[in-house]
Design an enzyme around this catalytic site. Structure first.
Site, PDB file in Angstrom:
ATOM      1  N   GLU A   2       0.822  -1.225   0.000  1.00 59.12           N
ATOM      2  CA  GLU A   2       0.000   0.000   0.000  1.00 59.12           C
ATOM      3  C   GLU A   2       0.848   1.263   0.000  1.00 59.12           C
ATOM      4  OE1 GLU A   2      -3.012   0.062   3.112  1.00 59.12           O
ATOM      5  OE2 GLU A   2      -4.486  -0.612   1.650  1.00 59.12           O
ATOM      6  N   HIS A   9       7.682 -26.712   0.341  1.00 61.44           N
ATOM      7  CA  HIS A   9       6.974 -27.778  -0.391  1.00 61.44           C
ATOM      8  C   HIS A   9       5.862 -27.223  -1.277  1.00 61.44           C
ATOM      9  CE1 HIS A   9       8.959 -31.105   1.829  1.00 61.44           C
ATOM     10  NE2 HIS A   9       9.237 -30.072   2.608  1.00 61.44           N
ATOM     11  N   LYS A  38     -13.692   1.419  -3.241  1.00 56.98           N
ATOM     12  CA  LYS A  38     -14.666   1.817  -2.216  1.00 56.98           C
ATOM     13  C   LYS A  38     -15.777   2.639  -2.850  1.00 56.98           C
ATOM     14  CE  LYS A  38     -11.629   2.405   1.797  1.00 56.98           C
ATOM     15  NZ  LYS A  38     -11.186   3.417   2.745  1.00 56.98           N
TER      16      LYS A  38
END
Ligand code: PA5
Length: 465
Positions: A320, A341, A456
């Site tokens: 951010e 793995h 938003k």
């Protein structure tokens, strides 16, 4: 053995060919001066020049400021008041729902997972030293997850005393983030229905900015404890505000040690010479490999199982802060040996676009478990009998580093002496300082998150259409 956080970068340095790290020294010093100038601007009463906005540099001095205030005013200081309110809530409830998203919850989660018992929520209250179970919500919009937690809380209905009660810590600097606000309304309503509005008031602790909807709501409801997130501290830099310190105190953690660790890192950032300065050295290594070798994937490779949320906190901080203007490295958190793995193959032989920074803790918090000798050795493990689980982890860490070095894959190590509040305080502050220093170095404002506003806004438009 180290006695404080150490950053080791010899293995990465070997691969930095075209440009020596030393070349970066003077521009890094300039970037550090800019970071400090940001702090002075943020602290001054005058307005912030438009080209520096937004500016949330107040995080830098928080550790020293809070410690000094606590030394002077004791129980009346912010640290003292946080401790008192946290102790009150701890005694009253057995479950706490922590609502918040992004920077308003990841610090608390990192501390919880790193420093509390790995099975904290499953332990009986007495084995948890009376510390409530902690649940994170308001960081998503998942109906089943919300419903699941409400169901769980409803099962405590018949118990008496704290075992039958739960509370809410709601954290939102803006006070308007939809995920958190909606969750708060839902859980508040459930709590009020359970214990009544008056009793619920004592079980709710809002942590928010000086203005905004949550602040207004808290004032109107008359919650006895409301803690601030200062205007000049951004969400992802807020771990040393009440957003991180209140949950830490609730969890019985030593918040002074956390702040002292952060203050110690500030001291090294300001005074340690290049080559021995974890912040400047870390930024230099990251920049050289990105600029010289296009290594713009930053893997934070955590060892053991308890640092994953620290990695998620850092993913958010870096992504951010610097992921702007078509710049910014991509952070990825790895948990080893688990992810050897799943991602190990790619890191060993895939595209050469990764810098791997190991995050390794030298000593486990609990007594090392040895591999037992057994009469039946069909699993062939008697050859390792007497070695401990930490020995295995250390061998995997060392072996993986060697394998990467042989393939010219760059690694660097952040070594913590142990997993405790002081060491995590150092680490959080190191990574926040490194992020803002890198931002100033590459000309990206590390504060604010303009890109997040787009989703938003559109989400709001859809909901209201
Ligand atoms: O770092 C940031 O600023 C963000 O991640 C915020 O913390 C996040 O968006 C939550 O915002 P708020 O605390 O205003 O609800």
């Amino acid at each position: 053995m180290v006695d404080r956080l150490e950053y080791r970068f010899d293995a990465a340095h070997r691969l930095i060919e075209r440009r020596d790290l030393q070349d970066l020294e003077s521009s890094l010093r300039t970037a550090r001066d800019e970071v400090l100038a940001d702090v002075a601007t943020a602290e001054a009463d005058g307005s912030i020049p438009p080209e520096r906005q937004p500016l949330d540099a107040g995080f830098l001095r928080l550790p020293e400021t809070l410690l000094a205030e606590h030394a002077k005013s004791g129980a009346a200081s912010l640290v003292g008041r946080i401790r008192t309110a946290a102790a009150e809530l701890r005694e009253q409830v057995d479950h706490v729902v922590l609502l918040g998203i992004g920077g308003s919850y990841l610090g608390a989660r990192a501390l919880f997972e790193a420093l509390r018992h790995p099975h904290h929520n499953e332990l009986p209250r007495a084995s948890r030293d009376g510390i409530p179970r902690l649940h994170f919500q308001g960081n998503n919009v998942d109906n089943d997850a919300l419903r699941g937690l409400l169901d769980l809380l409803a099962t405590t209905r018949d118990a008496s005393g704290p075992e039958g009660r739960w509370g809410i810590v709601v954290i939102s600097k803006s006070g308007g983030t939809l995920e958190t606000a909606v969750a708060f309304r839902i859980f508040r309503e459930a709590l009020e229905a359970r214990v009544g509005t008056d009793d619920a008031r004592r079980l709710i602790v809002p942590i928010t900015g000086e203005t905004g909807r949550l602040r207004d709501l808290a004032r109107a409801a008359g919650y006895p404890h409301v803690f601030p997130i200062p205007d000049d501290v951004g969400g992802r830099f807020s771990i040393f505000t009440a957003a991180g310190l209140f949950p830490a105190a609730l969890l019985g953690l030593d918040i002074e040690a956390l702040l002292e660790g952060a203050a110690a890192m500030n001291g090294r950032f300001l005074a340690a010479r290049f080559g021995e300065n974890p912040v400047l050295d870390y930024v230099a290594v990251c920049r050289c490999l990105e600029e010289e070798h296009d290594m713009d994937i930053r893997v934070l490779s955590t060892w053991g199982a308890r640092l994953e949320a620290v990695g998620l906190w850092y993913d958010q901080l870096l992504a951010e802060s610097l992921g702007k203007e078509e710049q910014g490295a991509t952070p990825i958190t790895v948990v080893n040996t688990r992810d050897l793995h799943s991602r190990g193959q790619q890191h060993q032989e895939g595209t050469r676009d990764k810098l791997i920074t190991n995050l390794f803790v030298e000593q486990p918090a609990t007594a090392p478990i040895p591999i037992p000798v057994t009469p039946d050795d069909r699993d062939g493990l008697n050859r390792l009998a007497g070695k401990t689980v930490p020995d295995l982890l250390a061998a995997a860490f060392e072996g993986t580093n060697r394998a990467y070095a042989e393939a010219d894959r760059p690694t660097a190590d952040i070594i913590l002496p142990r997993l405790d509040e002081h060491a995590l305080g150092e680490l959080f502050q190191m990574l926040m300082l490194a992020t803002v220093t890198e931002g100033r170095l590459i000309g990206v404002n590390p504060y604010g998150q303009p890109g997040v506003e787009a989703y938003k806004r559109k989400m709001g438009e859809i909901l209201e259409s």
